[in-house]
Design a protein around this motif. Sequence first.
Motif, PDB file in Angstrom:
ATOM      1  N   UNK A 186      18.389  70.616  52.653  1.00  0.00           N
ATOM      2  CA  UNK A 186      19.171  70.277  53.842  1.00  0.00           C
ATOM      3  C   UNK A 186      18.730  71.087  55.061  1.00  0.00           C
ATOM      4  N   UNK A 187      18.254  72.304  54.856  1.00  0.00           N
ATOM      5  CA  UNK A 187      17.795  73.119  55.982  1.00  0.00           C
ATOM      6  C   UNK A 187      16.553  72.531  56.635  1.00  0.00           C
ATOM      7  N   UNK A 188      15.708  71.870  55.862  1.00  0.00           N
ATOM      8  CA  UNK A 188      14.524  71.210  56.430  1.00  0.00           C
ATOM      9  C   UNK A 188      14.943  70.003  57.270  1.00  0.00           C
ATOM     10  N   UNK A 189      15.991  69.320  56.846  1.00  0.00           N
ATOM     11  CA  UNK A 189      16.522  68.204  57.630  1.00  0.00           C
ATOM     12  C   UNK A 189      17.061  68.734  58.955  1.00  0.00           C
ATOM     13  N   UNK A 190      17.836  69.821  58.908  1.00  0.00           N
ATOM     14  CA  UNK A 190      18.390  70.417  60.133  1.00  0.00           C
ATOM     15  C   UNK A 190      17.272  70.838  61.083  1.00  0.00           C
ATOM     16  N   UNK A 191      16.228  71.447  60.540  1.00  0.00           N
ATOM     17  CA  UNK A 191      15.107  71.903  61.363  1.00  0.00           C
ATOM     18  C   UNK A 191      14.403  70.715  62.021  1.00  0.00           C
ATOM     19  N   UNK A 192      14.223  69.632  61.281  1.00  0.00           N
ATOM     20  CA  UNK A 192      13.581  68.437  61.822  1.00  0.00           C
ATOM     21  C   UNK A 192      14.438  67.800  62.908  1.00  0.00           C
ATOM     22  N   UNK A 193      15.756  67.752  62.687  1.00  0.00           N
ATOM     23  CA  UNK A 193      16.667  67.215  63.703  1.00  0.00           C
ATOM     24  C   UNK A 193      16.591  68.045  64.978  1.00  0.00           C
ATOM     25  N   UNK A 194      16.604  69.355  64.849  1.00  0.00           N
ATOM     26  CA  UNK A 194      16.503  70.225  66.023  1.00  0.00           C
ATOM     27  C   UNK A 194      15.176  70.029  66.749  1.00  0.00           C
TER      28      UNK A 194
END
Length: 79
Positions: A23-31
């Motif tokens: 999920x942290x990789x998803x958050x990083x990609x969204x940012x």
Amino acid sequence: MINGKKITMVWHVGDLKLSHEDVNKVKKTINWMKGIYGEEMRTLRGKKHDYLGMELDFSCPGEVKVRISPHLKGIITDF
């Protein structure tokens, strides 16, 4: 690939579906994307989504349920 795991991005016109095991990789990609497209970019998170006329349900690990019946009912009613 991010950390040896596949990141999935499905893009259609203005809709994007993004998924990754971490999920942290998803958050990083969204940012990262908000840095390009602006902070007003709307994001929705969770196990159930409406996407391109389909209801996608990721509640059960390892599977996805796809429903279109609610959308079809609307089409039939409007017709």
